[in-house]
Enzyme design. Structure first.
Site: not given
Ligand code: GAR
Length: 204
Positions: A13-14, A66, A93-94, A110, A112
Site C-alpha cells: 500500500g505504499s 482476476k 494483482m488481479r 492502474n 504499472h
Molecule cells: C507497485 O510497484 C506497483 O507498481 C505494482 O505492485 C507494487 C505495489 O506496491 N503493480 C503491479 O505490478 C501491477 N501489475 P504498493 O502495494 O506498495 O503500492
C-alpha cells in the site's frame, strides 16, 4: 472536481500512502472513500486504518488472478455504496473485467512498474533488467479490457544502474510511482484532458 476514490490493493500500500499524503498536504483534491484488499493481511489495510480510512478484505475466491463473478458484483456494490467515482488500482494483482469497467467507464486507473507497452504482467522491473534495458520506469494508465494496455496518463523514467538488482531497481521505480499516481489523479481531478484513441491529451 474533487475525486471520490475507491482504492483496490493486494500488498504494502505504499502507493495508497502517497495518495493519502498528497490529499493531506493539499496537493490533490480527493477523498479516499474505501480501500479494498484481496489479501486478508495485506499491509494496505493497516495503513488505511492508521489514517482512519474505511477498509475491508474482499474475498475473490475461487479465482486467483482476476476479479470476476460474485466478488466483482460485491466490489461494485461496495464502491457504489461508498460514493466512489474513480477507482484506483494501487498494486492490485488481479485482472479487472468488463463489468467493473462498465460500472466506471474511463474512471479506473492502474499503476504499472514499467514503461508500457514494454513489460506488461508481473515482476516488470526484473523483466526490464533481464532484457538489458538502460531505462526502466513507471506508467499510470486508464484500464481497458486488455492487460496493462489502456491509454497512458503519466510516465516516468528511471535509469538502470550497472549494479542494479531487481530489488534496488524496484525501489527506485517505487520512488517515481509515488510521484506519478498523485500527478495522474491531479490531472483527472482538474478534468482538463481528453481521451483521443490511445492518447490522453492534457491541456496544461
Ligand atoms: C507497485 O510497484 C506497483 O507498481 C505494482 O505492485 C507494487 C505495489 O506496491 N503493480 C503491479 O505490478 C501491477 N501489475 P504498493 O502495494 O506498495 O503500492
Amino acid at each position: 472536481m474533487k475525486l471520490n476514490l475507491g482504492i483496490l490493493g493486494s500488498g504494502s500500500g505504499s502507493n495508497m500512502q502517497s495518495i493519502v499524503e498528497a490529499i493531506e498536504n493539499g496537493t490533490l483534491d480527493a477523498e479516499i472513500k474505501i480501500v479494498l484488499a484481496d489479501v486478508k493481511d495485506a499491509y494496505i489495510l493497516e495503513r488505511a486504518k492508521k489514517h482512519g480510512i474505511k477498509c475491508q478484505y474482499l474475498d475473490c475466491a475461487p479465482w486467483k488472478t482476476k476479479l470476476e463473478g460474485p466478488a466483482e458484483d460485491e466490489c461494485i456494490r461496495i464502491l457504489k455504496d461508498s460514493g466512489v467515482d474513480t477507482v484506483v488500482l494501487a498494486g492490485f494483482m488481479r485482472i479487472v473485467k468488463p463489468k467493473l469497467l462498465a460500472a466506471y467507464p474511463n474512471r479506473v486507473l492502474n499503476i504499472h512498474p514499467a514503461l508500457l507497452p514494454a513489460f506488461p504482467g508481473v515482476h516488470s522491473w526484473t523483466q526490464a533488467l533481464d532484457y538489458g534495458c538502460k531505462v526502466a520506469g513507471v506508467t499510470v494508465h486508464f484500464v481497458d479490457a486488455g492487460t496493462d494496455s489502456g491509454p497512458i496518463i503519466v510516465q516516468k523514467a528511471v535509469k538502470v544502474e550497472e549494479d542494479d538488482t531487481p530489488e534496488t531497481l524496484h525501489a527506485r521505480i517505487q520512488v517515481e510511482e509515488h510521484k506519478a499516481f498523485p500527478e495522474a489523479l491531479g490531472i483527472i481531478a482538474a478534468g482538463n484532458y481528453k481521451i483521443e484513441g490511445r492518447r490522453v491529451r492534457i491541456a496544461r
